[in-house]
Design an enzyme around this catalytic site. Structure first.
Site, PDB file in Angstrom:
ATOM      1  N   ASP A  49      -7.351  25.653  27.962  1.00 28.77           N
ATOM      2  CA  ASP A  49      -8.588  26.314  28.374  1.00 28.77           C
ATOM      3  C   ASP A  49      -8.295  27.662  29.021  1.00 28.77           C
ATOM      4  O   ASP A  49      -7.499  27.763  29.956  1.00 28.77           O
ATOM      5  CB  ASP A  49      -9.351  25.410  29.350  1.00 28.77           C
ATOM      6  CG  ASP A  49     -10.724  25.950  29.658  1.00 28.77           C
ATOM      7  OD1 ASP A  49     -10.853  26.725  30.632  1.00 28.77           O
ATOM      8  OD2 ASP A  49     -11.682  25.612  28.931  1.00 28.77           O
ATOM      9  N   ARG A  50      -8.965  28.686  28.523  1.00 32.98           N
ATOM     10  CA  ARG A  50      -8.723  30.049  28.994  1.00 32.98           C
ATOM     11  C   ARG A  50      -9.235  30.268  30.412  1.00 32.98           C
ATOM     12  O   ARG A  50      -8.555  30.841  31.262  1.00 32.98           O
ATOM     13  CB  ARG A  50      -9.386  31.061  28.044  1.00 32.98           C
ATOM     14  CG  ARG A  50      -8.645  31.291  26.748  1.00 32.98           C
ATOM     15  CD  ARG A  50      -8.577  30.079  25.830  1.00 32.98           C
ATOM     16  NE  ARG A  50      -9.915  29.580  25.495  1.00 32.98           N
ATOM     17  CZ  ARG A  50     -10.186  28.343  25.070  1.00 32.98           C
ATOM     18  NH1 ARG A  50      -9.218  27.441  24.952  1.00 32.98           N
ATOM     19  NH2 ARG A  50     -11.419  27.971  24.778  1.00 32.98           N
ATOM     20  N   CYS A  85     -13.463  34.007  20.511  1.00 32.97           N
ATOM     21  CA  CYS A  85     -13.610  33.623  21.928  1.00 32.97           C
ATOM     22  C   CYS A  85     -13.566  34.886  22.763  1.00 32.97           C
ATOM     23  O   CYS A  85     -12.637  35.694  22.630  1.00 32.97           O
ATOM     24  CB  CYS A  85     -12.485  32.679  22.332  1.00 32.97           C
ATOM     25  SG  CYS A  85     -12.450  32.261  24.095  1.00 32.97           S
ATOM     26  N   ASN A  86     -14.535  35.056  23.633  1.00 32.01           N
ATOM     27  CA  ASN A  86     -14.550  36.219  24.532  1.00 32.01           C
ATOM     28  C   ASN A  86     -13.478  36.106  25.612  1.00 32.01           C
ATOM     29  O   ASN A  86     -12.707  37.041  25.842  1.00 32.01           O
ATOM     30  CB  ASN A  86     -15.927  36.361  25.192  1.00 32.01           C
ATOM     31  CG  ASN A  86     -16.972  36.937  24.278  1.00 32.01           C
ATOM     32  OD1 ASN A  86     -17.119  38.147  24.155  1.00 32.01           O
ATOM     33  ND2 ASN A  86     -17.727  36.069  23.625  1.00 32.01           N
ATOM     34  N   THR A  87     -13.416  34.959  26.288  1.00 33.30           N
ATOM     35  CA  THR A  87     -12.493  34.804  27.408  1.00 33.30           C
ATOM     36  C   THR A  87     -11.052  34.997  26.969  1.00 33.30           C
ATOM     37  O   THR A  87     -10.219  35.498  27.730  1.00 33.30           O
ATOM     38  CB  THR A  87     -12.672  33.423  28.064  1.00 33.30           C
ATOM     39  OG1 THR A  87     -14.065  33.185  28.310  1.00 33.30           O
ATOM     40  CG2 THR A  87     -11.931  33.346  29.387  1.00 33.30           C
ATOM     41  N   THR A 129     -18.315  33.075  30.765  1.00 34.97           N
ATOM     42  CA  THR A 129     -17.624  32.071  31.562  1.00 34.97           C
ATOM     43  C   THR A 129     -17.188  32.640  32.913  1.00 34.97           C
ATOM     44  O   THR A 129     -17.084  33.856  33.088  1.00 34.97           O
ATOM     45  CB  THR A 129     -16.358  31.565  30.846  1.00 34.97           C
ATOM     46  OG1 THR A 129     -15.438  32.662  30.693  1.00 34.97           O
ATOM     47  CG2 THR A 129     -16.686  30.954  29.497  1.00 34.97           C
ATOM     48  N   LYS A 169     -19.409  22.578  24.486  1.00 36.97           N
ATOM     49  CA  LYS A 169     -18.046  22.061  24.355  1.00 36.97           C
ATOM     50  C   LYS A 169     -18.009  20.536  24.345  1.00 36.97           C
ATOM     51  O   LYS A 169     -17.142  19.936  23.693  1.00 36.97           O
ATOM     52  CB  LYS A 169     -17.164  22.611  25.475  1.00 36.97           C
ATOM     53  CG  LYS A 169     -16.792  24.082  25.313  1.00 36.97           C
ATOM     54  CD  LYS A 169     -15.816  24.519  26.371  1.00 36.97           C
ATOM     55  CE  LYS A 169     -15.443  25.991  26.233  1.00 36.97           C
ATOM     56  NZ  LYS A 169     -14.668  26.289  25.019  1.00 36.97           N
ATOM     57  N   CYS A 198     -20.174  34.779  25.658  1.00 35.04           N
ATOM     58  CA  CYS A 198     -19.352  33.593  25.476  1.00 35.04           C
ATOM     59  C   CYS A 198     -19.714  33.001  24.124  1.00 35.04           C
ATOM     60  O   CYS A 198     -20.902  32.880  23.798  1.00 35.04           O
ATOM     61  CB  CYS A 198     -19.597  32.570  26.587  1.00 35.04           C
ATOM     62  SG  CYS A 198     -18.821  30.975  26.280  1.00 35.04           S
TER      63      CYS A 198
END
Length: 259
Positions: A49-50, A85-87, A129, A169, A198
């Protein structure tokens, strides 16, 4: 293969990756199957998980696995890469250094689009996020374009995280109207535009039957950029693109047995 191939670092998260592929397909100016973009997608939900790592560096580091996936995509024949994915763009520079092909940047593309739409002195509300907010990376791209960022208050940010983690998720239930309510509050606080920042929230954005005109989806913008890149490269190089590489072995993660 005589067309440029898009490689996608996916699985972060899985449903957002599926939506991203669908968005690319729907945005492609195609009249036949053969007009569509060849894609190699590595949907790797085992990438740590980022947000967890950004907030606490004692947590598993997703960067090594994302780098391996990027290198695998290049070895498999991808001519350019997108990250669904942005993060994950917290690790963008490391991913770029690991490959010799272009890596599109969802944050940079979104900031450019927003600046074009609202002007270079506007304010942007950011729905993302905790990791994206805390890292300040998205805000940095907005600032480069002359834009000011407005972030949700603590209560709204908790709701954002709930939609992402307990909603999308976890394959849970959610009310798509919550995304609109969150966006409207940022708009009321002065956001000339509000960005869905996100990719899980992008899935909810897709569910909306009516979208406020000030709401922009970063994954939608990245999908458009992927299509634009494909069309530009295809026209420039034509039949020069030839796939000659064999499919490489799957990248080995830290839990894999060494050979």
């Amino acid at each position: 293969m005589n067309r440029p191939i898009l490689g996608i670092i996916g699985g972060v998260g899985p449903l957002a990756t599926a939506y991203f592929m669908e968005a690319i397909i729907k945005k492609t100016p195609a009249t036949t199957d053969q007009d569509h973009i060849p894609m190699i997608v590595f949907n790797d939900p085992q990438i740590p998980d980022r947000t967890a790592y950004i907030l606490d560096h004692t947590k598993p580091d997703p960067q090594p696995e994302m780098v391996k996936v990027a290198q695998w995509l290049e070895e498999a024949g991808a001519d350019y890469i997108a990250i669904a994915c942005n993060t994950a763009h917290y690790f963008y520079d490391a991913i770029c250094k690991a490959v010799s092909i272009p890596v599109l940047n969802i944050m940079k593309e979104t900031a450019r689009r927003i600046a074009h739409e609202i002007g270079a002195t506007g304010a942007v509300g950011l729905l993302a996020t905790d990791g994206t907010i805390e890292s300040g990376v998205f805000q940095g791209y907005f600032e480069t374009e002359g834009l000011r960022t407005i972030e949700p208050d603590d209560a709204d940010q908790r709701r954002v995280m709930s939609l992402i983690y307990q909603g999308i998720k976890a394959n849970g239930t959610y009310d798509p109207r919550d995304l609109v309510r969150l966006a409207e509050r940022l708009h009321e606080r002065g956001g000339d535009a509000v960005v869905v920042g996100c990719t899980e929230l992008s899935v909810i954005y897709q569910d909306l039957t009516q979208r406020p005109p000030f709401l922009f989806d970063s994954l939608d913008i990245l999908a458009e950029r992927c299509v634009e890149t494909y069309e530009s490269e295809r026209k420039d190089k034509g039949s020069v693109w030839v796939q000659t590489k064999a499919m490489p072995a799957r990248p080995q993660g830290p839990d894999s047995a060494s050979s």
